[in-house]
Design a protein around this motif. Structure first.
Motif, PDB file in Angstrom:
ATOM      1  N   THR A 251       0.819  -1.210   0.000  1.00 23.09           N
ATOM      2  CA  THR A 251       0.000   0.000   0.000  1.00 23.09           C
ATOM      3  C   THR A 251       0.849   1.255   0.000  1.00 23.09           C
ATOM      4  O   THR A 251       0.618   2.183  -0.775  1.00 23.09           O
ATOM      5  N   ASN A 252       1.850   1.304   0.860  1.00 25.09           N
ATOM      6  CA  ASN A 252       2.600   2.539   1.067  1.00 25.09           C
ATOM      7  C   ASN A 252       3.625   2.827  -0.022  1.00 25.09           C
ATOM      8  O   ASN A 252       3.878   3.978  -0.354  1.00 25.09           O
ATOM      9  N   GLN A 255       1.696   1.280  -4.130  1.00 27.29           N
ATOM     10  CA  GLN A 255       0.527   2.077  -4.474  1.00 27.29           C
ATOM     11  C   GLN A 255       0.693   3.542  -4.090  1.00 27.29           C
ATOM     12  O   GLN A 255      -0.229   4.326  -4.193  1.00 27.29           O
ATOM     13  N   GLY A 257       1.055   5.098  -1.236  1.00 24.63           N
ATOM     14  CA  GLY A 257       0.308   5.629  -0.100  1.00 24.63           C
ATOM     15  C   GLY A 257       1.111   6.604   0.732  1.00 24.63           C
ATOM     16  O   GLY A 257       0.548   7.504   1.358  1.00 24.63           O
ATOM     17  N   GLU A 260       0.680  10.160  -0.604  1.00 22.55           N
ATOM     18  CA  GLU A 260      -0.648  10.674  -0.290  1.00 22.55           C
ATOM     19  C   GLU A 260      -0.743  11.098   1.176  1.00 22.55           C
ATOM     20  O   GLU A 260      -1.306  12.155   1.507  1.00 22.55           O
ATOM     21  N   GLN A 261      -0.172  10.291   2.055  1.00 21.48           N
ATOM     22  CA  GLN A 261      -0.259  10.593   3.480  1.00 21.48           C
ATOM     23  C   GLN A 261       0.641  11.771   3.868  1.00 21.48           C
ATOM     24  O   GLN A 261       0.272  12.573   4.726  1.00 21.48           O
TER      25      GLN A 261
END
Length: 273
Positions: A251-252, A255, A257, A260-261
């Protein structure tokens, strides 16, 4: 795990398992005035004893090693892990969080005046790892110290680049506002080095639900704390065989993530590193 990592991992695990429990649990000798704090997940309960053994096998041991687990796991702890509990190693239980932030959050609340060192639950650390970090801390007592770092990066127009383009840093003894400590190598946090929002659960679950490294980096920035890569970074820890069945990496990283975070953090606090 890559094939080339498997044999070193098995050798390291074998050596640790051969060390007698009384030797590992002894609190004699040089104790460093700090606490090592970490967390884990159900799928790693069968292998985290190797991580703890490596932490107890340090050339200079910490005053405490705290493993924070969810209360639901209290009756699922393997004997090979509970056998390691003693004066130094302790398992503590909590009910609120299941995210990786708890590796540090609860220890910050319980020990606000103590230097804390975080590490991961799926790795075997070299026996000089902790003493090396502490020596760096003595040279820079107010700085966050990390063995592994990336550089938060932007394009020519000031737009945040994908996380994969945040390059791993090879320069030692580097301090930079854009430096991001990477948790797997171990990160040392002096007392009062993080902003007061650090324990705001609703906020970090909203902004960085799967990226504790990013949350703690923003908290050090808001506190005005310098972040440094160690002058003599420890050797990379050895992955434990079978530990990566469940991971945040997909995810991190794959993708993106993390980008985004981090953007969510910058937007919320209206800052740009």
């Amino acid at each position: 795990m890559k094939l080339k990592e498997y044999i070193p991992a098995m050798k390291a695990a074998y050596r640790l398992k051969k060390i007698p429990l009384p030797t590992l649990k002894a609190s004699t000798g040089k104790l460093l005035p700090l606490i090592v704090t970490l967390t884990s997940i159900p799928s790693r309960l069968g292998i985290i004893d190797l991580t703890i053994r490596s932490l107890l096998n340090q050339t200079a041991k910490p005053e405490k090693i705290l493993l924070w687990l969810n209360e639901d796991l209290r009756n699922q702890i393997p004997k090979k892990l509970t056998d390691l509990e003693g004066d130094i190693f302790e398992i503590r239980y909590q009910t609120e969080l299941t995210c990786s932030h708890r590796k540090l959050i609860y220890s910050l609340v319980e020990f606000p005046e103590t230097t804390l060192v975080t590490c991961d639950d799926d790795l075997i650390y070299t026996n000089t790892w902790l003493e090396s970090l502490y020596k760096e801390h003595q040279q820079h007592p107010k700085s966050v110290i990390a063995n592994e770092c990336r550089m938060i990066s932007y394009d020519t127009e000031g737009k945040l680049l994908p996380y994969k383009q945040w390059k791993m840093q090879k320069d030692a003894n580097l301090a930079d506002q854009k430096l991001l400590p990477i948790g797997y190598g171990g990160v040392l946090y002096p007392a009062h080095s993080l902003h007061g929002d650090v324990t705001n659960q609703s906020l970090f679950l909203q902004l960085t639900p799967k990226a504790d490294d990013l949350w703690f980096r923003m908290m050090s920035f808001l506190q005005g704390t310098e972040v440094r890569r160690a002058a003599t970074p420890s050797s990379k820890p050895t992955p434990i065989a079978g530990s990566q069945k469940i991971s945040l990496k997909k995810t991190n990283v794959r993708q993106d993530g993390n980008r985004e975070q981090w953007q969510a953090l910058c937007d919320h606090y209206n800052v740009k590193l």
